[in-house]
Design a protein around this motif. Structure first.
Motif, PDB file in Angstrom:
ATOM      1  N   UNK A  97       0.807  -1.217   0.000  1.00 36.05           N
ATOM      2  CA  UNK A  97       0.000   0.000   0.000  1.00 36.05           C
ATOM      3  C   UNK A  97       0.838   1.263   0.000  1.00 36.05           C
ATOM      4  N   UNK A  98       1.947   1.289   0.719  1.00 33.93           N
ATOM      5  CA  UNK A  98       2.791   2.489   0.774  1.00 33.93           C
ATOM      6  C   UNK A  98       3.345   2.818  -0.605  1.00 33.93           C
ATOM      7  N   UNK A  99       3.750   1.795  -1.345  1.00 28.05           N
ATOM      8  CA  UNK A  99       4.288   2.007  -2.686  1.00 28.05           C
ATOM      9  C   UNK A  99       3.196   2.508  -3.626  1.00 28.05           C
ATOM     10  N   UNK A 100       1.987   1.970  -3.506  1.00 26.52           N
ATOM     11  CA  UNK A 100       0.883   2.423  -4.347  1.00 26.52           C
ATOM     12  C   UNK A 100       0.542   3.878  -4.051  1.00 26.52           C
ATOM     13  N   UNK A 101       0.531   4.240  -2.780  1.00 26.05           N
ATOM     14  CA  UNK A 101       0.234   5.620  -2.408  1.00 26.05           C
ATOM     15  C   UNK A 101       1.302   6.567  -2.948  1.00 26.05           C
ATOM     16  N   UNK A 102       2.551   6.145  -2.875  1.00 24.64           N
ATOM     17  CA  UNK A 102       3.650   6.956  -3.388  1.00 24.64           C
ATOM     18  C   UNK A 102       3.528   7.115  -4.908  1.00 24.64           C
ATOM     19  N   UNK A 103       3.216   6.014  -5.607  1.00 26.60           N
ATOM     20  CA  UNK A 103       3.062   6.078  -7.059  1.00 26.60           C
ATOM     21  C   UNK A 103       1.902   6.979  -7.455  1.00 26.60           C
ATOM     22  N   UNK A 104       0.783   6.890  -6.704  1.00 25.02           N
ATOM     23  CA  UNK A 104      -0.361   7.753  -6.977  1.00 25.02           C
ATOM     24  C   UNK A 104       0.024   9.217  -6.804  1.00 25.02           C
ATOM     25  N   UNK A 105       0.730   9.521  -5.726  1.00 25.88           N
ATOM     26  CA  UNK A 105       1.149  10.899  -5.474  1.00 25.88           C
ATOM     27  C   UNK A 105       2.032  11.408  -6.614  1.00 25.88           C
ATOM     28  N   UNK A 106       2.958  10.590  -7.057  1.00 25.27           N
ATOM     29  CA  UNK A 106       3.868  10.991  -8.142  1.00 25.27           C
ATOM     30  C   UNK A 106       3.074  11.260  -9.419  1.00 25.27           C
ATOM     31  N   UNK A 107       2.116  10.403  -9.737  1.00 26.20           N
ATOM     32  CA  UNK A 107       1.333  10.577 -10.965  1.00 26.20           C
ATOM     33  C   UNK A 107       0.407  11.787 -10.883  1.00 26.20           C
ATOM     34  N   UNK A 108      -0.232  11.988  -9.732  1.00 25.52           N
ATOM     35  CA  UNK A 108      -1.109  13.151  -9.565  1.00 25.52           C
ATOM     36  C   UNK A 108      -0.297  14.436  -9.650  1.00 25.52           C
ATOM     37  N   UNK A 109       0.858  14.442  -9.015  1.00 31.50           N
ATOM     38  CA  UNK A 109       1.720  15.625  -9.068  1.00 31.50           C
ATOM     39  C   UNK A 109       2.175  15.882 -10.506  1.00 31.50           C
ATOM     40  N   UNK A 110       2.550  14.834 -11.213  1.00 31.99           N
ATOM     41  CA  UNK A 110       2.975  14.989 -12.604  1.00 31.99           C
ATOM     42  C   UNK A 110       1.848  15.482 -13.490  1.00 31.99           C
ATOM     43  N   UNK A 111       0.655  14.927 -13.302  1.00 30.72           N
ATOM     44  CA  UNK A 111      -0.496  15.355 -14.088  1.00 30.72           C
ATOM     45  C   UNK A 111      -0.812  16.824 -13.828  1.00 30.72           C
ATOM     46  N   UNK A 112      -0.779  17.228 -12.571  1.00 29.82           N
ATOM     47  CA  UNK A 112      -1.052  18.628 -12.234  1.00 29.82           C
ATOM     48  C   UNK A 112       0.015  19.552 -12.809  1.00 29.82           C
ATOM     49  N   UNK A 113       1.252  19.121 -12.820  1.00 31.48           N
ATOM     50  CA  UNK A 113       2.326  19.914 -13.406  1.00 31.48           C
ATOM     51  C   UNK A 113       2.097  20.093 -14.907  1.00 31.48           C
ATOM     52  N   UNK A 114       1.729  19.014 -15.583  1.00 35.19           N
ATOM     53  CA  UNK A 114       1.454  19.092 -17.021  1.00 35.19           C
ATOM     54  C   UNK A 114       0.259  20.004 -17.282  1.00 35.19           C
ATOM     55  N   UNK A 115      -0.800  19.858 -16.494  1.00 39.63           N
ATOM     56  CA  UNK A 115      -1.982  20.705 -16.674  1.00 39.63           C
ATOM     57  C   UNK A 115      -1.665  22.172 -16.430  1.00 39.63           C
ATOM     58  N   UNK A 116      -0.836  22.464 -15.430  1.00 38.20           N
ATOM     59  CA  UNK A 116      -0.442  23.851 -15.178  1.00 38.20           C
ATOM     60  C   UNK A 116       0.380  24.409 -16.336  1.00 38.20           C
ATOM     61  N   UNK A 117       1.263  23.601 -16.896  1.00 35.09           N
ATOM     62  CA  UNK A 117       2.051  24.029 -18.042  1.00 35.09           C
ATOM     63  C   UNK A 117       1.155  24.301 -19.251  1.00 35.09           C
ATOM     64  N   UNK A 118       0.202  23.406 -19.501  1.00 36.17           N
ATOM     65  CA  UNK A 118      -0.724  23.596 -20.611  1.00 36.17           C
ATOM     66  C   UNK A 118      -1.616  24.821 -20.391  1.00 36.17           C
ATOM     67  N   UNK A 119      -2.016  25.065 -19.146  1.00 31.43           N
ATOM     68  CA  UNK A 119      -2.810  26.248 -18.824  1.00 31.43           C
ATOM     69  C   UNK A 119      -2.025  27.507 -19.139  1.00 31.43           C
ATOM     70  N   UNK A 120      -0.765  27.532 -18.741  1.00 31.82           N
ATOM     71  CA  UNK A 120       0.091  28.685 -19.036  1.00 31.82           C
ATOM     72  C   UNK A 120       0.255  28.876 -20.539  1.00 31.82           C
ATOM     73  N   UNK A 121       0.380  27.773 -21.280  1.00 28.39           N
ATOM     74  CA  UNK A 121       0.501  27.861 -22.740  1.00 28.39           C
ATOM     75  C   UNK A 121      -0.763  28.446 -23.360  1.00 28.39           C
ATOM     76  N   UNK A 122      -1.926  28.004 -22.882  1.00 27.83           N
ATOM     77  CA  UNK A 122      -3.196  28.520 -23.402  1.00 27.83           C
ATOM     78  C   UNK A 122      -3.335  30.009 -23.101  1.00 27.83           C
ATOM     79  N   UNK A 123      -2.965  30.412 -21.896  1.00 28.37           N
ATOM     80  CA  UNK A 123      -3.025  31.831 -21.532  1.00 28.37           C
ATOM     81  C   UNK A 123      -2.050  32.660 -22.361  1.00 28.37           C
ATOM     82  N   UNK A 124      -0.853  32.132 -22.595  1.00 29.57           N
ATOM     83  CA  UNK A 124       0.143  32.828 -23.409  1.00 29.57           C
ATOM     84  C   UNK A 124      -0.341  32.958 -24.847  1.00 29.57           C
ATOM     85  N   UNK A 125      -0.887  31.887 -25.384  1.00 26.82           N
ATOM     86  CA  UNK A 125      -1.398  31.899 -26.748  1.00 26.82           C
ATOM     87  C   UNK A 125      -2.520  32.938 -26.898  1.00 26.82           C
ATOM     88  N   UNK A 126      -3.434  32.968 -25.941  1.00 24.49           N
ATOM     89  CA  UNK A 126      -4.524  33.944 -25.973  1.00 24.49           C
ATOM     90  C   UNK A 126      -3.979  35.364 -25.914  1.00 24.49           C
TER      91      UNK A 126
END
Length: 137
Positions: A97-126
């Motif tokens: 369970x500890x490894x699964x929780x760690x993997x989930x945290x890493x993936x959620x953090x990575x997804x949020x980082x990608x979404x924030x980068x894409x959000x910044x790109x959309x704002x810059x493009x606009x």
């Protein structure tokens, strides 16, 4: 404690998804003539970015951001073969369970980082589109 952490992660992910969706909706409403974006580099020459990013023009970025938004909102993943390969390589029964929780945290953090980068790109493009057609305040 774990529930509180899970709730914070859920809210963080929902917030990142909401910001991205709002930024792309704003971009779509602002950019009435996407064809004006062709042959305009996404990055200014004085900005230091990856060569891969600077090779894309604003039109390609616009299409990419819209495509990703459609995928995120419809939750349809076009890469079925890739999903099967990933799932075949994961043996969740042998994970603790500890490894699964760690993997989930890493993936959620990575997804949020990608979404924030894409959000910044959309704002810059606009913003750059508004500058280009003289709508900036």
């Amino acid at each position: 404690m774990q529930f509180l952490v899970a709730q914070q992660q859920k809210n963080f992910l929902v917030t990142a998804l909401s910001k991205y969706s709002s930024a792309v909706n704003n971009m779509e409403q602002t950019i009435m003539l996407p064809s004006l974006l062709q042959d305009i580099p996404m990055e200014d020459h004085d900005e230091s970015k990856d060569a891969a990013d600077s090779s894309h023009n604003m039109y390609e970025c616009y299409i990419l951001l819209k495509s990703i938004k459609n995928t995120v909102e419809s939750t349809i993943l076009p890469f079925e073969d890739l999903k099967l390969k990933i799932n075949a390589g994961c043996d969740l029964e042998n994970e603790d369970e500890a490894n699964l929780e760690k993997r989930l945290y890493i993936h959620v953090k990575g997804l949020c980082t990608v979404l924030n980068t894409l959000t910044n790109k959309a704002n810059t493009l606009t913003s750059r589109y508004k500058d280009r057609i003289g709508l900036s305040l």
